[in-house]
Design a protein around this motif. Structure first.
Motif, PDB file in Angstrom:
ATOM      1  N   LEU A   1     -88.141 -25.952  47.104  1.00  0.00           N
ATOM      2  CA  LEU A   1     -89.497 -26.260  48.046  1.00  0.00           C
ATOM      3  C   LEU A   1     -89.816 -24.772  48.486  1.00  0.00           C
ATOM      4  O   LEU A   1     -89.168 -23.822  48.753  1.00  0.00           O
ATOM      5  N   ILE A   2     -91.402 -24.360  48.164  1.00  0.00           N
ATOM      6  CA  ILE A   2     -91.677 -23.010  48.265  1.00  0.00           C
ATOM      7  C   ILE A   2     -92.969 -23.242  49.569  1.00  0.00           C
ATOM      8  O   ILE A   2     -93.265 -24.518  49.490  1.00  0.00           O
ATOM      9  N   GLY A   3     -93.313 -22.513  50.048  1.00  0.00           N
ATOM     10  CA  GLY A   3     -94.246 -22.453  51.133  1.00  0.00           C
ATOM     11  C   GLY A   3     -93.935 -21.436  52.057  1.00  0.00           C
ATOM     12  O   GLY A   3     -92.965 -20.740  52.264  1.00  0.00           O
ATOM     13  N   PRO A   4     -95.177 -20.887  52.753  1.00  0.00           N
ATOM     14  CA  PRO A   4     -95.113 -19.941  53.933  1.00  0.00           C
ATOM     15  C   PRO A   4     -94.330 -20.560  54.972  1.00  0.00           C
ATOM     16  O   PRO A   4     -93.882 -21.600  55.132  1.00  0.00           O
ATOM     17  N   ASN A   5     -94.111 -19.302  55.793  1.00  0.00           N
ATOM     18  CA  ASN A   5     -93.218 -19.903  56.891  1.00  0.00           C
ATOM     19  C   ASN A   5     -94.254 -20.728  57.980  1.00  0.00           C
ATOM     20  O   ASN A   5     -95.462 -20.798  57.830  1.00  0.00           O
ATOM     21  N   GLY A   6     -93.769 -21.707  58.696  1.00  0.00           N
ATOM     22  CA  GLY A   6     -94.102 -22.723  59.444  1.00  0.00           C
ATOM     23  C   GLY A   6     -95.048 -23.839  58.524  1.00  0.00           C
ATOM     24  O   GLY A   6     -95.714 -24.295  59.327  1.00  0.00           O
ATOM     25  N   SER A   7     -94.784 -23.546  57.146  1.00  0.00           N
ATOM     26  CA  SER A   7     -95.410 -25.025  56.409  1.00  0.00           C
ATOM     27  C   SER A   7     -94.719 -26.210  56.423  1.00  0.00           C
ATOM     28  O   SER A   7     -95.468 -27.171  56.193  1.00  0.00           O
ATOM     29  N   GLY A   8     -93.529 -26.264  57.095  1.00  0.00           N
ATOM     30  CA  GLY A   8     -92.873 -27.432  57.258  1.00  0.00           C
ATOM     31  C   GLY A   8     -92.080 -27.754  56.345  1.00  0.00           C
ATOM     32  O   GLY A   8     -91.258 -28.900  56.289  1.00  0.00           O
TER      33      GLY A   8
ATOM     34  N   ASP B   1     -81.059 -24.678  52.832  1.00  0.00           N
ATOM     35  CA  ASP B   1     -82.328 -24.030  53.616  1.00  0.00           C
ATOM     36  C   ASP B   1     -82.365 -22.504  53.252  1.00  0.00           C
ATOM     37  O   ASP B   1     -81.343 -22.016  53.998  1.00  0.00           O
ATOM     38  N   GLU B   2     -83.032 -21.882  52.473  1.00  0.00           N
ATOM     39  CA  GLU B   2     -83.028 -20.691  52.271  1.00  0.00           C
ATOM     40  C   GLU B   2     -81.699 -19.896  52.186  1.00  0.00           C
ATOM     41  O   GLU B   2     -81.023 -19.103  52.550  1.00  0.00           O
ATOM     42  N   PRO B   3     -80.936 -20.519  51.032  1.00  0.00           N
ATOM     43  CA  PRO B   3     -79.623 -20.195  50.719  1.00  0.00           C
ATOM     44  C   PRO B   3     -79.505 -18.621  50.364  1.00  0.00           C
ATOM     45  O   PRO B   3     -78.235 -18.094  50.350  1.00  0.00           O
ATOM     46  N   THR B   4     -80.651 -17.909  49.892  1.00  0.00           N
ATOM     47  CA  THR B   4     -80.307 -16.735  49.232  1.00  0.00           C
ATOM     48  C   THR B   4     -80.521 -15.635  50.438  1.00  0.00           C
ATOM     49  O   THR B   4     -80.445 -14.374  50.313  1.00  0.00           O
TER      50      THR B   4
ATOM     51  N   ALA C   1     -83.729 -27.367  47.524  1.00  0.00           N
ATOM     52  CA  ALA C   1     -83.367 -26.037  48.079  1.00  0.00           C
ATOM     53  C   ALA C   1     -84.869 -25.594  48.482  1.00  0.00           C
ATOM     54  O   ALA C   1     -85.701 -25.282  47.758  1.00  0.00           O
ATOM     55  N   ALA C   2     -84.859 -25.148  49.781  1.00  0.00           N
ATOM     56  CA  ALA C   2     -85.948 -24.436  50.069  1.00  0.00           C
ATOM     57  C   ALA C   2     -85.856 -22.710  49.920  1.00  0.00           C
ATOM     58  O   ALA C   2     -84.676 -22.189  50.141  1.00  0.00           O
ATOM     59  N   LEU C   3     -86.715 -21.971  48.960  1.00  0.00           N
ATOM     60  CA  LEU C   3     -86.536 -20.839  48.643  1.00  0.00           C
ATOM     61  C   LEU C   3     -87.781 -19.935  48.953  1.00  0.00           C
ATOM     62  O   LEU C   3     -88.930 -20.714  48.833  1.00  0.00           O
ATOM     63  N   HIS C   4     -87.606 -18.682  49.421  1.00  0.00           N
ATOM     64  CA  HIS C   4     -88.744 -17.902  49.806  1.00  0.00           C
ATOM     65  C   HIS C   4     -89.111 -16.976  48.412  1.00  0.00           C
ATOM     66  O   HIS C   4     -90.201 -16.720  48.229  1.00  0.00           O
ATOM     67  N   ASP C   5     -87.891 -16.641  47.566  1.00  0.00           N
ATOM     68  CA  ASP C   5     -88.245 -15.831  46.335  1.00  0.00           C
ATOM     69  C   ASP C   5     -88.861 -16.453  45.381  1.00  0.00           C
ATOM     70  O   ASP C   5     -88.113 -17.398  44.803  1.00  0.00           O
ATOM     71  N   LEU C   6     -90.119 -16.396  45.135  1.00  0.00           N
ATOM     72  CA  LEU C   6     -90.623 -17.307  44.040  1.00  0.00           C
ATOM     73  C   LEU C   6     -90.451 -17.036  42.613  1.00  0.00           C
ATOM     74  O   LEU C   6     -90.284 -17.899  41.756  1.00  0.00           O
ATOM     75  N   ASN C   7     -89.823 -15.949  42.386  1.00  0.00           N
ATOM     76  CA  ASN C   7     -89.272 -15.434  41.109  1.00  0.00           C
ATOM     77  C   ASN C   7     -87.756 -15.998  40.853  1.00  0.00           C
ATOM     78  O   ASN C   7     -87.684 -16.782  39.752  1.00  0.00           O
TER      79      ASN C   7
ATOM     80  N   ILE D   1     -90.681 -27.742  41.278  1.00  0.00           N
ATOM     81  CA  ILE D   1     -90.947 -27.102  42.490  1.00  0.00           C
ATOM     82  C   ILE D   1     -92.055 -27.875  43.438  1.00  0.00           C
ATOM     83  O   ILE D   1     -93.022 -28.334  42.450  1.00  0.00           O
ATOM     84  N   TYR D   2     -91.880 -28.050  44.444  1.00  0.00           N
ATOM     85  CA  TYR D   2     -92.893 -28.558  45.328  1.00  0.00           C
ATOM     86  C   TYR D   2     -93.418 -27.358  46.148  1.00  0.00           C
ATOM     87  O   TYR D   2     -92.526 -26.659  46.712  1.00  0.00           O
TER      88      TYR D   2
END
Lengths: 357, 265
Positions: B33-40, B163-166, B190-196, B205-206
C-alpha cells in the motif's frame, strides 16, 4: 545453539524463589506474632495455634498469652498479610490496565470513595450494618467511586482509554476528598474526628478473625483469575493494538479487570483504611526481582506484598510504643521517597535510551 | 490465505477516511500500500487486522468475515507489526517474542519445547538472537522493529500485516526484512513509504489517496510519473533498473534541474 536456560531450569529457579518467599512469609508471621509488649516465644505461638485449630498440645501457657496470640496478634498479622498481598496484586494489575507505572489501587478513586463511606458511619452515625457498618460503608464507597470513574471514562462505543481513566480518577478523588474534608470540618465531637483521621491513615488494629474471611477469599480467587489471564496482561502492558493483534479482546478484558480490581480494592480498604503506596511500590520491587512477566509477577506480589505489610505493621506498633502509628503513615514515609526515586530513575532511563534510533 | 476487502469504508465524526475500498491479496502474494500521509493507509490496515470495525463493507480471510471471528481466532490467522506507542515496562527481547505464542496457548498452558523452538527460530531469523536476554527498552528503534517482526513470525499466522515495517531501519535491515518477508511465502499486506522498496519487493501495489484506490497493479503499472505526481505532488522520473529489472523512482524536486528535462543534449 547457544546455551541459555531452558524453560525447565528457569521454572525450577522460579519455583525455588516461590518456596523461599513462602518460607519467608511463615517466618514473618511467626516473628510478628511474637513481637509486642508481652513477649511470647515462637514455639508457644505455634503451640497455641495448633491447640486452637486441632485441640492438640496441653496448655502450658497462660490464658492471657493465649488471648493475645489468638485473639489479637494472629488476626492482625494475617490481615496485614492479606491486605499487603491484595494491594500489591491490584497495583500490578492496574499498572497494566492503565499502562502507567505510577498507577496504584487508589488512583481510580478507591481511597477517597472509601473515606466518604467511612466518615459517614463515624460522624453521621449511620450504623445500618451493626459492627460491620464501617467496613460495608467503606466498601460501598470505594466500589461506588470506582464505578463512577469507569462510567466517566467511557468514550464512544464503550471503549475505556487509559488516559481518560486516570483523569477521571483524579477528578473524582478530588471531589470526594472535599466531601470528606467538609464532613470532618462540620463534625463537632473531637473524638470522632480523631477516629476518622486514624481510619483514613490506615490501621490494622481492628483486626478480628471474622474480618479475615472475606478479604482472604477475594484475594485468592482474584489472584487465581489474574494468573490465568497473565499472558493477556503481558500483552496489554506492551500496547493496546499489540494486545488486540495477539488475540486479546482488549475492551472486554479491561472491563473485567476494572470490576475485579474495584472489588479487591474495596475489600482491602474496607478492613484496613487507606494504606497508600503498597500497591505502587510492591509491583516495581517485584519486577526488579523477576522481570515483567505477570506469570511470575503476580504470585511474587502476593507473597512479598504480604511480608512487606506484616513488617510495616510491626514497625507501626513498636516504633513509638505504647502509642501506635497509623500504618499508612509508615508506608507513606517509605513510599514517597520511593516514588520520587522511581520517577527520577525513569527520567534517567529516558535520557539514556531515548536518543537511540 | 486470501484477503479480500469489499466496499470497506470507515470514518470518524462523519469524516470519511477510508472510502469503499475493494482490495485483495492472493495466497502467497506480497501486496504493497502506498500513498501520502493521511491518505487512509493505516486506517485501512486497521480495518483489515480487525482493530477498526468498518462502517460499511466486508473484510474476509479465505471468505470468512473477520468480524464473525473473535480476537483470538483472528490472531491465529493474522500477525501484525504495528507502529506501536512506547511502553514503560521492562520485558526481555525473548519475552516480547514469546508473546507471539499467546494466541495458541490455553489458560494454564505453559510454554513447551515447541514454543521455545519457534521463538528461537524467530529470533535468529531477524538476527536478534545475540541480544535475546536484553531489555526491550534499551534497544534502538530499528532493533525494536526487528524484534516486533520476530514476534509476528512466532505467531505462525498465514497472513501478515505490516505498517511501515522499514521505518527506523538502516538500508541493510530494510532489505533484509523485506527479503525475509517475501521468502516466507505468506500472504502479506504492507504499507510502505519507500517507493523503490515497494517496486523491488511487491507483487502488486495499491496506491491510496484521499481514502480511495487511485491505482492498482504491478509495480511497473502503478509507479508512473503521472501517478506519483497526482499522489504526492512531486515530480519523478521512473526507469527500469538494468540489474533488478524493477521500476526505479528518482525524485526531481524544484531547483534540481527539472526544467532541463527533455531539452536538447
Amino acid at each position: 545453539m547457544t546455551a541459555w536456560p531452558g524453560a525447565a531450569s528457569r521454572g525450577a529457579g522460579f519455583a525455588g524463589l516461590l518456596l523461599l518467599l513462602l518460607a519467608g512469609l511463615v517466618v514473618s508471621i511467626t516473628l510478628a506474632v511474637t513481637i509486642g509488649p508481652v513477649e511470647i516465644s515462637p514455639l508457644t505461638v505455634w503451640q497455641i495455634a495448633f491447640h486452637k485449630t486441632t485441640g492438640l498440645f496441653a496448655a502450658d501457657w497462660s490464658m492471657s498469652q493465649e488471648q493475645i496470640v489468638w485473639q489479637i496478634r494472629f488476626p492482625r498479622v494475617l490481615l496485614a498479610a492479606v491486605v499487603g498481598a491484595g494491594l500489591a496484586v491490584v497495583g500490578a494489575t492496574l499498572q497494566a490496565v492503565v499502562r502507567n507505572p505510577l498507577a496504584d489501587p487508589f488512583i481510580l478513586g478507591g481511597s477517597s470513595g472509601a473515606s466518604v463511606g467511612a466518615v459517614l458511619v463515624l460522624i453521621a452515625g449511620l450504623h445500618a450494618f451493626g459492627v460491620y457498618s464501617l467496613s460495608v460503608a467503606a466498601f460501598l464507597g470505594a466500589t461506588g467511586a470506582f464505578v463512577l470513574v469507569f462510567v466517566l471514562a467511557r468514550g464512544a462505543g464503550g471503549t475505556v482509554s487509559p488516559v481518560r481513566l486516570i483523569l477521571s480518577g483524579v477528578a473524582v478523588s478530588y471531589v470526594l476528598s472535599a466531601v470528606t474534608s467538609f464532613m470532618i470540618f462540620r463534625a463537632e465531637d473531637s473524638n470522632q474526628i480523631r477516629s476518622v483521621l486514624f481510619w483514613m491513615l490506615g490501621s490494622l488494629g481492628g483486626a478480628r478473625w471474622e474480618y479475615l474471611t472475606v478479604p482472604a477469599v477475594v484475594l485468592l480467587t482474584g489472584s487465581f483469575y489474574l494468573v490465568l489471564r497473565a499472558r493477556e496482561l503481558n500483552a496489554l502492558l506492551v500496547g493496546e493494538e499489540s494486545a488486540a493483534t495477539l488475540g486479546v479482546d482488549t475492551s472486554r478484558f479491561r472491563r473485567e479487570l476494572l470490576v475485579l480490581t474495584g472489588l479487591l480494592t474495596g475489600t482491602m480498604v474496607s478492613v484496613s483504611g487507606s494504606i497508600g503506596f503498597v500497591g505502587l511500590m510492591m509491583p516495581h520491587v517485584v519486577r526488579l526481582l523477576v522481570g515483567s512477566d505477570h506469570r511470575r509477577v503476580l504470585p511474587v506480589c502476593v507473597l512479598l506484598g504480604g511480608i512487606f505489610l506484616i513488617w510495616v505493621d510491626v514497625l507501626a506498633r513498636t516504633a513509638v510504643a505504647p502509642e501506635e502509628l497509623p500504618v499508612g503513615v509508615v508506608t507513606s514515609l517509605i513510599g514517597g521517597p520511593f516514588f520520587i526515586w522511581l520517577m527520577r530513575r525513569k527520567a534517567g532511563a529516558a535520557k539514556a535510551f531515548g536518543g537511540g534510533g | 490465505m486470501k484477503l479480500q476487502t469489499q466496499e470497506v469504508s470507515w470514518g470518524v465524526d462523519g469524516h470519511k477516511i477510508v472510502r469503499s475500498i475493494n482490495a485483495e491479496a492472493h495466497p502467497g502474494e506480497l501486496v504493497g500500500l502506498i500513498g501520502p500521509n493521511g491518505s487512509g493507509k493505516s486506517s485501512l490496515l486497521r480495518c483489515v487486522y480487525r482493530v477498526l470495525r468498518p462502517d460499511a463493507g466486508l473484510v474476509s480471510l479465505d471468505g470468512e468475515d473477520v468480524w464473525r471471528m473473535n480476537a483470538r481466532q483472528m490472531s491465529r490467522r493474522t500477525a501484525v507489526v504495528v507502529q506501536e506507542s512506547q511502553t514503560d515496562f521492562d520485558f526481555t527481547v525473548r519475552e516480547i517474542v514469546a508473546m507471539g505464542r499467546t494466541p495458541h496457548k490455553g489458560l494454564l498452558e505453559r510454554d513447551n519445547e515447541k514454543d521455545e523452538r519457534i521463538v528461537e527460530d524467530a529470533l535468529s531469523r531477524v538476527n536478534v538472537l545475540h541480544f535475546a536476554e536484553r531489555s526491550f527498552l534499551t534497544l534502538s528503534g530499528g532493533e525494536k522493529q526487528r524484534v516486533l517482526l520476530a514476534r509476528a513470525l512466532a505467531q505462525k499466522a498465514r497472513f501478515l500485516v505490516l505498517d511501515e515495517p522499514t521505518n527506523h531501519l538502516d538500508v541493510r535491515y530494510q532489505l533484509e526484512l523485506l527479503t525475509l518477508v517475501r521468502d516466507l511465502g505468506v500472504t502479506t499486506l504492507a504499507a510502505l513509504h519507500d517507493l523503490n522498496l515497494a517496486a523491488l519487493y511487491c507483487d502488486r501495489i495499491y496506491a491510496i489517496g484521499g481514502g480511495e484506490i487511485q491505482a492498482c497493479g504491478t509495480p511497473e503499472e502503478v509507479l508512473t510519473p503521472t501517478l506519483i505526481r497526482s499522489l504526492y505532488e512531486v515530480d519523478a522520473e521512473v526507469g527500469l533498473h538494468p540489474k533488478t529489472g524493477k521500476p526505479n523512482v528518482t525524485f526531481v524536486p524544484p531547483g534540481f534541474g527539472a526544467e532541463h528535462n527533455g531539452g536538447p543534449g
